[in-house]
Enzyme design. Sequence first.
Site, mmCIF file in Angstrom:
data_model
loop_
_atom_site.group_PDB
_atom_site.id
_atom_site.type_symbol
_atom_site.label_atom_id
_atom_site.label_comp_id
_atom_site.label_asym_id
_atom_site.label_seq_id
_atom_site.Cartn_x
_atom_site.Cartn_y
_atom_site.Cartn_z
ATOM 1 N N ARG A 142 -3.535 5.268 5.188
ATOM 2 C CA ARG A 142 -4.826 5.122 4.528
ATOM 3 C C ARG A 142 -4.661 5.571 3.092
ATOM 4 O O ARG A 142 -3.901 6.507 2.817
ATOM 5 C CB ARG A 142 -5.897 5.991 5.213
ATOM 6 C CG ARG A 142 -6.363 5.470 6.565
ATOM 7 C CD ARG A 142 -7.166 4.171 6.410
ATOM 8 N NE ARG A 142 -7.660 3.647 7.670
ATOM 9 C CZ ARG A 142 -7.026 2.741 8.418
ATOM 10 N NH1 ARG A 142 -5.865 2.277 8.039
ATOM 11 N NH2 ARG A 142 -7.571 2.311 9.527
ATOM 12 N N GLU B 259 -11.145 0.423 -1.405
ATOM 13 C CA GLU B 259 -10.728 -0.948 -1.060
ATOM 14 C C GLU B 259 -11.927 -1.882 -1.035
ATOM 15 O O GLU B 259 -12.967 -1.504 -0.469
ATOM 16 C CB GLU B 259 -10.037 -0.945 0.307
ATOM 17 C CG GLU B 259 -8.729 -0.163 0.266
ATOM 18 C CD GLU B 259 -7.989 -0.138 1.584
ATOM 19 O OE1 GLU B 259 -8.472 -0.729 2.561
ATOM 20 O OE2 GLU B 259 -6.923 0.472 1.650
ATOM 21 N N HIS C 158 -4.301 -4.389 2.118
ATOM 22 C CA HIS C 158 -4.484 -3.791 3.459
ATOM 23 C C HIS C 158 -4.316 -4.856 4.555
ATOM 24 O O HIS C 158 -5.271 -5.202 5.245
ATOM 25 C CB HIS C 158 -5.859 -3.103 3.578
ATOM 26 C CG HIS C 158 -5.919 -2.133 4.720
ATOM 27 N ND1 HIS C 158 -6.762 -1.045 4.724
ATOM 28 C CD2 HIS C 158 -5.253 -2.085 5.904
ATOM 29 C CE1 HIS C 158 -6.609 -0.383 5.855
ATOM 30 N NE2 HIS C 158 -5.697 -0.991 6.596
HETATM 31 C C1 DGY Z 1 -5.753 -0.259 11.447
HETATM 32 O O1 DGY Z 1 -5.953 -0.915 12.481
HETATM 33 O O2 DGY Z 1 -6.179 0.895 11.307
HETATM 34 C C2 DGY Z 1 -4.970 -0.913 10.371
HETATM 35 O O3 DGY Z 1 -4.992 -0.187 9.193
HETATM 36 C C3 DGY Z 1 -5.490 -2.304 10.120
HETATM 37 O O4 DGY Z 1 -4.578 -3.018 9.328
#
Ligand code: DGY
Length: 328
Positions: A236, A265, A284
């Site tokens: 993240r 984001e 992402h």
């Molecule tokens: C998640 O599922 O947490 C991923 O970051 C999605 O790409």
Amino acid sequence: MFRICSTRKLPQHVQDYLTTYATLDILTKEQRESPETFVKYAADADGIITSGMRIDDAILSRLPKLKCVSTSSVGYDHFDTDALKKHGVYATHTPTVLDETVADLTFALILATARRVVELDTVVREGRWAGRPAEWFYGVDVHHRTLGIIGMGRIGEAVARRARLGFEMDVVYHNRSRKPEVEEKLGLEYVSFEELLAKSDFVVLLTPLTEATRGLMDDAAFQKMKSSAIFINVSRGATVNEQALFKALSEGTIRAAGLDVFVKEPTPTTNPLLSLQNVVVLPHIGSATHATRDDMAMLAATNLIAVLEGRLQEARIVPELQSLIKES
Ligand code: DGY
């Protein structure tokens, strides 16, 4: 019949599955835009399917019928788990189905940064191939180098397997708890956070975002890395202090970075990180293949129906809310 609201469009087969158990409303952008409009349209929902929408005390206080929020992501940092516990609302997520896909993307970033794939693609397209000394195109090797993985969950293990078996890398890792069976199976070495930073040619951050990991990669952390090392973030954005990363990249404290995630984001085009050539950025997309996103949506749907039908053991309830099962 149950009533389910989804904050996102779902594949047709997932909608078909859900509508055998429930009436399903897929909220429009306007309907889910603000907490006010969202609670208005989700008011009598038994279940919500989402990915990334913040669910906190203010929202939960206004959704008295709600029994479960189901995210189609594995990460659930957008859920206030204390508030969910207080309101007795379950939360589910989607571990396992995306592990291999995210591990593939991690390697895409490792290779792209090491061999400068994006930067050199532009060189060819812009007609700047000719007239350069050969060394100008050189990158660094991935094979037989040392990979450091921060966060050894299922995705970490899938990355380590690729590194060990495909690229014959040495792999060190750091995690809240040691994983002796993974160490033995893949030949990994457990090291402290500091040792990992100091030893690794590639540092891959895979830890979930929690209060303990927020801003984990700061000035001090980048200072501990080798100046030849490459940093990859597929966790993240907020696990990294972006100002510190910009400084480390622009001052040569580290060589390069590959980033799939950002503090905000979509990241604005004014983000200084985007002005650097030694950064490869993605929007992402760790889990974004057709097959995996379909599987994630389906798992979010089956998780939700399992909770609504009281089949709690069958649902992937997030660890912080497992205690609700025992209380029920
Ligand atoms: C998640 O599922 O947490 C991923 O970051 C999605 O790409």
